[in-house]
Design a protein around this motif. Structure first.
Motif, PDB file in Angstrom:
ATOM      1  N   THR A  27      32.587  39.395  78.242  1.00  0.00           N
ATOM      2  CA  THR A  27      31.803  40.328  77.684  1.00  0.00           C
ATOM      3  C   THR A  27      30.564  40.771  78.779  1.00  0.00           C
ATOM      4  N   ARG A  28      30.268  39.505  79.521  1.00  0.00           N
ATOM      5  CA  ARG A  28      29.098  39.915  80.560  1.00  0.00           C
ATOM      6  C   ARG A  28      29.953  40.667  81.851  1.00  0.00           C
ATOM      7  N   VAL A  29      31.046  40.521  82.052  1.00  0.00           N
ATOM      8  CA  VAL A  29      31.666  41.047  83.069  1.00  0.00           C
ATOM      9  C   VAL A  29      31.863  42.737  82.775  1.00  0.00           C
ATOM     10  N   GLY A  30      32.090  43.097  81.548  1.00  0.00           N
ATOM     11  CA  GLY A  30      31.910  44.621  81.312  1.00  0.00           C
ATOM     12  C   GLY A  30      30.490  44.608  81.364  1.00  0.00           C
ATOM     13  N   PHE A  31      29.529  43.980  80.923  1.00  0.00           N
ATOM     14  CA  PHE A  31      28.226  44.331  80.972  1.00  0.00           C
ATOM     15  C   PHE A  31      27.869  44.550  82.490  1.00  0.00           C
ATOM     16  N   VAL A  33      29.728  45.610  84.803  1.00  0.00           N
ATOM     17  CA  VAL A  33      30.151  46.849  85.613  1.00  0.00           C
ATOM     18  C   VAL A  33      29.328  47.991  85.058  1.00  0.00           C
ATOM     19  N   ILE A  34      28.696  47.918  83.816  1.00  0.00           N
ATOM     20  CA  ILE A  34      27.705  49.000  83.311  1.00  0.00           C
ATOM     21  C   ILE A  34      26.619  48.912  84.123  1.00  0.00           C
ATOM     22  N   VAL A  35      26.071  47.709  84.249  1.00  0.00           N
ATOM     23  CA  VAL A  35      24.628  47.564  85.190  1.00  0.00           C
ATOM     24  C   VAL A  35      24.959  48.276  86.519  1.00  0.00           C
ATOM     25  N   ILE A  36      25.910  48.068  87.238  1.00  0.00           N
ATOM     26  CA  ILE A  36      25.985  48.648  88.725  1.00  0.00           C
ATOM     27  C   ILE A  36      26.163  50.199  88.374  1.00  0.00           C
ATOM     28  N   ALA A  37      27.304  50.583  87.586  1.00  0.00           N
ATOM     29  CA  ALA A  37      27.578  51.911  87.352  1.00  0.00           C
ATOM     30  C   ALA A  37      26.525  52.945  86.535  1.00  0.00           C
ATOM     31  N   PHE A  38      26.075  52.471  85.696  1.00  0.00           N
ATOM     32  CA  PHE A  38      25.284  53.249  84.666  1.00  0.00           C
ATOM     33  C   PHE A  38      24.034  53.967  85.503  1.00  0.00           C
ATOM     34  N   PRO A  39      23.313  53.372  86.224  1.00  0.00           N
ATOM     35  CA  PRO A  39      22.248  53.932  86.960  1.00  0.00           C
ATOM     36  C   PRO A  39      22.755  55.212  87.715  1.00  0.00           C
ATOM     37  N   HIS A  40      24.025  55.026  88.407  1.00  0.00           N
ATOM     38  CA  HIS A  40      24.383  56.099  89.296  1.00  0.00           C
ATOM     39  C   HIS A  40      24.948  57.145  88.386  1.00  0.00           C
ATOM     40  N   TYR A  41      25.503  56.644  86.956  1.00  0.00           N
ATOM     41  CA  TYR A  41      26.151  57.684  86.414  1.00  0.00           C
ATOM     42  C   TYR A  41      25.163  58.795  85.824  1.00  0.00           C
ATOM     43  N   VAL A  42      23.902  58.245  85.711  1.00  0.00           N
ATOM     44  CA  VAL A  42      22.859  59.327  84.905  1.00  0.00           C
ATOM     45  C   VAL A  42      22.312  60.307  86.236  1.00  0.00           C
ATOM     46  N   GLY A 148      29.631  36.235  84.926  1.00  0.00           N
ATOM     47  CA  GLY A 148      30.224  37.438  84.337  1.00  0.00           C
ATOM     48  C   GLY A 148      29.693  38.792  84.890  1.00  0.00           C
ATOM     49  N   TYR A 149      28.091  38.765  84.703  1.00  0.00           N
ATOM     50  CA  TYR A 149      27.375  39.927  85.440  1.00  0.00           C
ATOM     51  C   TYR A 149      27.765  39.988  86.932  1.00  0.00           C
TER      52      TYR A 149
END
Length: 400
Positions: A27-31, A33-42, A148-149
């Motif tokens: 689950t934290r692996v998924g989180f 991925v979101i941590v590194i990708a989401f700020p750039h996605y915005v 995981g993170y």
């Protein structure tokens, strides 16, 4: 035959904790991925990005207490499955649009799912451990959590680089991973034995905590604020000239070190006590933050962007910081009433969520004003204030 079945069930139950760690890791692996990708996605400036990031922990804060109460009354596993299933669906939805309002709402609702996952997981770990081994139990959870993170950050860096032209595919890929974690939890995780709460419903969540734990709330809040600030660091690093790959590797190295240290200090807390171990982490944090600020500024570090001689201070102090989370979580588990473990973890999750929300905004505002060094100096000031307040509250409790 009955004896054989009983032995099989007991052995399977003994695997419940490792299975739970593995599900938490995926689950934290998924989180991550979101941590590194989401700020750039915005597609917005630093301040708006910080506000968008803060919506998630605000939703998590609102839902953490109800999740804790439900866990105490109706069980752990169903809350875990709700959280995993819903966050899988929401991650898929996140990839459907880059509209700022849409992803802010979807990302916010993901906070409800995250609250369900974290509260149920921590409560189950408390159920499955004893005071004599709860420190290492929480340390292993922190290892699974941080590893995981860290793995997710590394994978997310690769995925974002691969799908930079179509970043939605980063979230579609992450959906598959979260779906696997959900299926494993459904099949393999079993409800641990625990006392169910039958008392009348109350919203006085503080009754689940001793004064010793209440005095730690400011420290925990600021510690989680630093986590929220850390979520903004990928964008701050990119604004400072670091590539996505470089910032991902830097965060991976830091997270991996913290994860390994958490297991070590979790065991140490079982031997020397929670509070002594916690102070090792406090001293480490007070040293780490200003040293990082100095090392990440070309004005104070001639070897920038390398750490140079600062690395000899950063490495040991970062290892010391890893003592904080397992010692604090184990202390909460040790002192919480058996029928209110979910509520206790829910309250700490509220502080986690609010801290992350504040950290997102503080990180965005500080980065907008003075870049990454300013973020770290502000973090140092907040943490020092929290330590002083914790000492004052501890003395007040000692005088009562």
């Amino acid at each position: 035959m009955v004896t054989l079945i009983t032995n099989i069930l007991l052995r399977y139950r003994a695997l419940n904790l490792p299975i739970l760690y593995f599900v938490a890791f995926l689950t934290r692996v998924g989180f991550g991925v979101i941590v590194i990708a989401f700020p750039h996605y915005v597609t917005a400036d630093s301040l708006v990005t910080g506000i968008v990031l803060s919506i998630y922990p605000l939703f998590e804060a609102v839902s953490a207490a109800p999740a804790g109460m439900y866990v105490d009354r109706h069980g752990r596993k169903r809350v875990l499955l709700f959280g995993l299933t819903s966050i899988t669906i929401l991650t898929f939805l996140l990839g459907l649009s880059r509209d700022t309002l849409f992803i802010a709402v979807v990302h916010g609702v993901m906070g409800v799912s995250a609250a369900a996952v974290i509260v149920s997981t921590l409560t189950m770990i408390t159920d499955l451990t004893k005071i004599s081994d709860r420190g290492v139990g929480m340390g292993l959870f922190d290892l699974a959590n941080i590893a995981g993170y860290a793995g997710g950050i590394l994978i997310g860096t690769g995925l974002y680089t691969t799908f930079e032209a179509s970043p939605s595919y980063v979230f579609f890929t992450t959906t598959i991973l979260l779906l696997i974690a959900t299926i494993l939890a459904k099949i393999l995780v079993i409800e641990p034995p625990h006392e169910r709460l039958t008392a009348p419903l109350t919203f006085n969540f503080f009754r689940a905590l001793s004064w010793k734990i209440k005095s730690l709330l400011p420290l925990w809040f600021v510690l989680t604020t630093l986590v929220g600030i850390a979520f903004f660091i990928p964008k701050a690093l990119s604004l400072g000239g670091f590539s996505v790959e470089e910032s991902g590797l830097l965060l991976f190295a830091g997270a991996a070190g913290l994860g390994v240290g958490a297991t070590i200090f979790g065991r140490i807390s079982d031997k020397i006590g929670r509070e002594k171990t916690m102070w090792i982490g406090i001293v480490g944090m007070l040293i780490l933050l200003p040293t990082l600020a100095l090392s990440l500024s070309p004005e104070t570090n001639p070897d920038y962007p390398d750490f140079g001689a600062y690395l000899y201070v950063i490495a040991p102090s970062a290892l010391m910081v890893s003592a904080l989370v397992p010692s604090i979580l184990a202390l909460v588990g040790d002192t919480a009433r058996s029928t209110l473990r979910g509520s206790a973890m829910g309250l700490y999750s509220i502080m986690l969520s609010l801290g992350i929300a504040v950290g997102n905004v503080v990180g965005g505002a500080s980065g907008h004003i003075g870049g990454l060094p300013a973020i770290l100096y502000v973090a140092e000031g907040l943490f020092l204030a929290a330590v002083i307040l914790k000492l004052l509250l501890s003395r007040l409790g000692g005088n009562e």
